[in-house]
Design a protein around this motif. Structure first.
Motif, short mmCIF file in Angstrom:
data_model
loop_
_atom_site.label_atom_id
_atom_site.label_comp_id
_atom_site.label_asym_id
_atom_site.label_seq_id
_atom_site.Cartn_x
_atom_site.Cartn_y
_atom_site.Cartn_z
N SER A 39 0.82 -1.22 0.00
CA SER A 39 0.00 0.00 0.00
C SER A 39 0.85 1.27 0.00
N MET A 40 2.16 1.14 0.17
CA MET A 40 3.05 2.31 0.28
C MET A 40 3.52 2.78 -1.09
N THR A 41 3.72 4.09 -1.20
CA THR A 41 4.36 4.64 -2.39
C THR A 41 5.87 4.40 -2.27
N PRO A 42 6.60 4.49 -3.38
CA PRO A 42 8.06 4.34 -3.29
C PRO A 42 8.70 5.34 -2.31
N GLN A 43 8.20 6.59 -2.29
CA GLN A 43 8.75 7.58 -1.37
C GLN A 43 8.48 7.18 0.07
N GLU A 44 7.29 6.64 0.35
CA GLU A 44 6.96 6.22 1.71
C GLU A 44 7.85 5.07 2.16
N VAL A 45 8.18 4.17 1.24
CA VAL A 45 9.09 3.07 1.58
C VAL A 45 10.45 3.62 1.98
N ILE A 46 10.96 4.57 1.19
CA ILE A 46 12.26 5.18 1.51
C ILE A 46 12.21 5.90 2.85
N ASN A 47 11.15 6.69 3.06
CA ASN A 47 11.03 7.45 4.30
C ASN A 47 10.96 6.54 5.54
N ASN A 48 10.37 5.36 5.38
CA ASN A 48 10.15 4.48 6.52
C ASN A 48 11.04 3.24 6.51
N LEU A 49 12.11 3.28 5.71
CA LEU A 49 12.96 2.10 5.55
C LEU A 49 13.61 1.69 6.87
N LYS A 50 14.07 2.67 7.63
CA LYS A 50 14.71 2.36 8.91
C LYS A 50 13.70 1.72 9.87
N SER A 51 12.47 2.23 9.87
CA SER A 51 11.42 1.67 10.71
C SER A 51 11.09 0.24 10.27
N LEU A 52 11.01 0.02 8.95
CA LEU A 52 10.72 -1.32 8.45
C LEU A 52 11.82 -2.31 8.86
N GLN A 53 13.07 -1.84 8.78
CA GLN A 53 14.17 -2.70 9.19
C GLN A 53 14.08 -3.05 10.68
N ALA A 54 13.76 -2.04 11.49
CA ALA A 54 13.66 -2.25 12.94
C ALA A 54 12.54 -3.24 13.29
N LYS A 55 11.51 -3.28 12.45
CA LYS A 55 10.38 -4.17 12.72
C LYS A 55 10.54 -5.54 12.06
N GLY A 56 11.76 -5.78 11.52
CA GLY A 56 12.08 -7.11 11.02
C GLY A 56 11.72 -7.37 9.57
N ALA A 57 11.31 -6.34 8.84
CA ALA A 57 10.88 -6.55 7.45
C ALA A 57 11.99 -7.10 6.57
N MET A 58 13.24 -6.72 6.85
CA MET A 58 14.36 -7.15 6.01
C MET A 58 14.73 -8.62 6.26
N ASP A 59 14.21 -9.19 7.34
CA ASP A 59 14.59 -10.57 7.71
C ASP A 59 13.77 -11.62 6.97
N HIS A 60 12.68 -11.21 6.33
CA HIS A 60 11.83 -12.15 5.60
C HIS A 60 12.08 -12.00 4.10
N PRO A 61 12.57 -13.02 3.42
CA PRO A 61 12.93 -12.91 1.99
C PRO A 61 11.83 -12.34 1.11
N GLU A 62 10.58 -12.80 1.32
CA GLU A 62 9.49 -12.31 0.47
C GLU A 62 9.22 -10.82 0.71
N VAL A 63 9.29 -10.41 1.98
CA VAL A 63 9.06 -9.00 2.32
C VAL A 63 10.21 -8.15 1.78
N LYS A 64 11.43 -8.64 1.94
CA LYS A 64 12.60 -7.91 1.43
C LYS A 64 12.52 -7.76 -0.08
N GLN A 65 12.06 -8.79 -0.77
CA GLN A 65 11.91 -8.73 -2.22
C GLN A 65 10.90 -7.65 -2.62
N LEU A 66 9.85 -7.53 -1.84
CA LEU A 66 8.84 -6.51 -2.11
C LEU A 66 9.41 -5.10 -1.90
#
Length: 477
Positions: free
Chosen positions: A214-241
C-alpha cells in the motif's frame, strides 16, 4: 536586463537554493528580501520553485507571500498553489502568515475555505486527508472558524466516524483478531503505513506485505529504517517486495533526489539495499537536467578541508551521472591530483577519493595550470573551497592565461565550504570573469539545486526560463 539586476536576481536565487532545510527563520529572511526588491520576479520564481525545488519550507513561504501580496496576480497564484498542498503544509502556511506576517488576509481565508470544502465534497479525498493530517485539518477548521459539514464534524471532532469512512475502518483494523483480517483491511482500504502501524498489535510477514504493497516508493524510503527495525528485512518475500519498491522509486518522478541517499546514510543496511538507494538518488538527479558543457570540478584538499573533500565526492557523483561532455576532476593543495572513477555512482567516487587526505598549503590555481598544460578545455569550472589561497600559482592569474591560450572564457562556480572568504570571488570580478557563488551550509538536500545552474547554457537562460513560466490563474472567478 542590465548586469546589476541580473547579478542581484542570481544572488537571490543562489540564496534561495542553499538555505538549510528546516530553518524557517532563514527561509523567511531570504523571501522578504526577494519580494521587496523584485515582486514580479518573485511571483515567477515561486512557480518555478514549486516545480523544481526540494525544500518544503520554501514552498510554504512562497505561497504565504503570494497570498499576502498587493498584486492580484500573486494572490490568485497563491490561491491555486495552496490547493496542491497536503493539510500539514496548509496549516504551516496559515501559522506562518499569522506569526511572521501578523495577518491573514481574506484571500488566504478564502483559499483555505475552498481547500476544505473541496475535500468535503469528495469523501475519498477527505478521508485520506483526515487520516494523514487529522491534527492539521482540525487546526484549520478551528483556527479559521470554518464550520465543517456533518460528515467532517463526525470524523474530526466527535470521533464518531460514519460506517465506510477510513476513520471507521481504522477502528475496525485495531479490533481485528488475526493477521489475515488486518492485511485484508490494509489492502482493501489502502491504509498508510504510518497510520496503520499505530493500530496493529503484532506485525507478521502477512501484515508487512500488505503494508508495503500500500506504500508509495517515497513512503518506503522514508520508513525504511522503521521497516528494518520491525524485522521486514529478515523475511525474503518481504525484502523482495521492498526491493521492488526501491526499483520503482528510481523511475518515479515524485521521489525527492537526496532522500534516498540520506536514508542510506542513516541506517545499517546491507550492501544491496544501499546500492538500490544510491541508484534512486542517481536516477532522480538525472531528471533535473543534463550538463552538455565540458566541466572541471576542482576540490580543495588543503589543511582543514575535509568538508570540501566530502562535498567534492558528492558533486562528482552528481555531475558525472548527468554529464554529456568531458568532466575533469582534480583535488589540490599546492599540487594537483587528477581523479578518475571507474563508474558514475557515489561508491565509485568514494573509491576514487579514498586516498585523498586534507593537508598542506593552498594553490587553487595549480589544478587549472595542469589543465592548461594538458590542453583540457572546459566551459565551466566548479571550485569546492573556502577561497583561501596562500601559494602560487594563484587561480586568478592562471585563469587569465588559460582563457588566452585556449580561447575560452569558462564560467566559474565557487562552492563555498567551512569558514569561507570572498577573496577569490573578488579577484575574479576585478578582471570581469563570470563567477557565481554557492554556499554549502551542511545540507546535502541543497546540492541537487546546483544542477539547474550548471545545465543551462548561461545564468541568464535560467532567469529567462523562470520569467517565462506563467502564474496559475484562479478557476473560480
Amino acid at each position: 536586463m542590465n548586469t546589476a539586476e541580473r547579478d542581484l536576481r542570481l544572488e537571490m536565487l543562489n540564496s534561495l537554493l542553499t538555505t538549510p532545510h528546516r530553518k524557517l527563520e532563514q527561509v523567511a529572511e531570504v523571501h522578504k528580501l526577494i519580494v521587496e526588491l523584485d515582486p514580479l520576479f518573485y511571483g515567477h520564481l515561486a512557480v518555478w520553485y514549486q516545480r523544481n525545488g526540494d525544500v518544503r519550507d520554501h514552498k510554504e513561504v512562497f505561497v504565504a507571500h503570494l497570498l499576502n501580496s498587493n498584486l492580484t496576480e500573486h494572490r490568485d497564484a497563491g490561491f491555486m498553489m495552496l490547493q496542491e498542498f497536503p493539510p500539514y503544509q496548509v496549516a504551516r502556511v496559515v501559522d506562518f502568515m499569522k506569526q511572521q506576517q501578523n495577518k491573514l488576509p481574506r484571500s488566504a481565508r478564502t483559499a483555505v475555505r475552498r481547500y476544505l470544502k473541496a475535500r468535503e465534497s469528495n469523501p475519498a479525498l477527505f478521508d485520506r486527508a483526515a487520516l494523514r493530517g487529522r491534527k492539521a485539518m482540525k487546526h484549520l477548521y478551528a483556527s479559521l472558524h470554518i464550520k465543517p459539514n456533518e460528515r467532517a464534524n463526525a470524523i474530526l471532532f466527535r470521533d464518531t466516524p460514519p460506517e465506510g469512512s477510513l476513520a471507521h475502518v481504522l477502528k475496525q483494523l485495531a479490533k481485528a483478531e488475526t493477521p489475515a483480517e488486518q492485511a485484508q483491511f490494509i489492502v482493501e482500504f489502502n491504509i498508510p503505513y504510518t497510520i496503520a502501524i499505530g493500530a496493529i498489535k503484532q506485525l507478521t510477514p502477512v501484515v508487512l506485505v500488505a503494508l508495503i504493497n500500500s506504500m508509495t516508493p517515497q513512503e518506503v524510503i522514508n520508513n525504511l529504517k522503521s521497516l528494518q527495525a520491525k524485522g521486514a528485512m529478515d523475511h525474503p518475500e518481504v525484502k523482495q517486495l521492498i526491493d521492488a519498491k526501491l526499483e520503482e522509486a528510481s523511475k518515479n518522478g515524485r521521489v525527492a533526489a537526496f532522500k534516498a541517499q540520506i536514508a542510506a546514510d542513516g541506517a545499517d543496511f546491507d550492501a544491496d539495499t544501499v546500492a538500490k538507494l544510491e541508484k534512486v538518488t542517481n536516477e532522480q538527479v538525472k531528471r533535473r537536467g543534463a550538463i552538455a558543457r565540458p566541466t572541471a570540478l576542482l576540490v580543495d584538499k588543503s589543511g582543514s578541508m575535509e568538508n570540501a573533500i566530502a562535498v567534492g565526492k558528492q558533486l562528482a557523483a552528481l555531475i558525472s551521472g548527468i554529464a554529456q561532455a568531458e568532466l575533469y576532476v582534480y583535488a589540490f593543495d599546492t599540487m594537483p591530483y587528477a581523479i578518475t572513477a571507474n563508474g558514475k555512482e557515489l561508491t565509485d567516487w568514494e573509491r576514487a577519493f579514498q586516498h585523498i587526505r586534507a593537508g598542506g598549503s593552498t594553490s587553487i590555481g595549480c589544478a587549472l595550470e595542469a589543465m592548461r598544460k594538458k590542453k583540457q578545455v572546459v566551459d565551466q569550472i566548479i571550485l569546492v573551497t573556502d577561497e583561501g589561497e596562500n601559494a602560487t600559482p594563484y587561480f586568478s592569474e592562471v585563469y587569465k592565461t588559460y582563457c588566452r591560450e585556449l580561447a575560452v572564457i569558462p564560467n566559474v562556480v565557487i562552492v563555498r565550504v567551512g569558514t569561507h572568504y570572498n577573496w577569490l570571488e573578488s579577484q575574479l570580478k576585478q578582471q570581469q570573469a563570470p563567477v557565481e557563488t554557492f554556499t554549502f551550509a551542511g545540507d546535502y538536500y541543497s546540492l541537487p539545486n546546483l544542477v539547474p545552474l550548471l545545465a543551462r547554457p548561461s545564468r541568464l537562460d535560467l532567469l529567462m526560463e523562470i520569467m517565462d513560466l506563467p502564474l496559475p490563474v484562479r478557476d473560480d472567478k
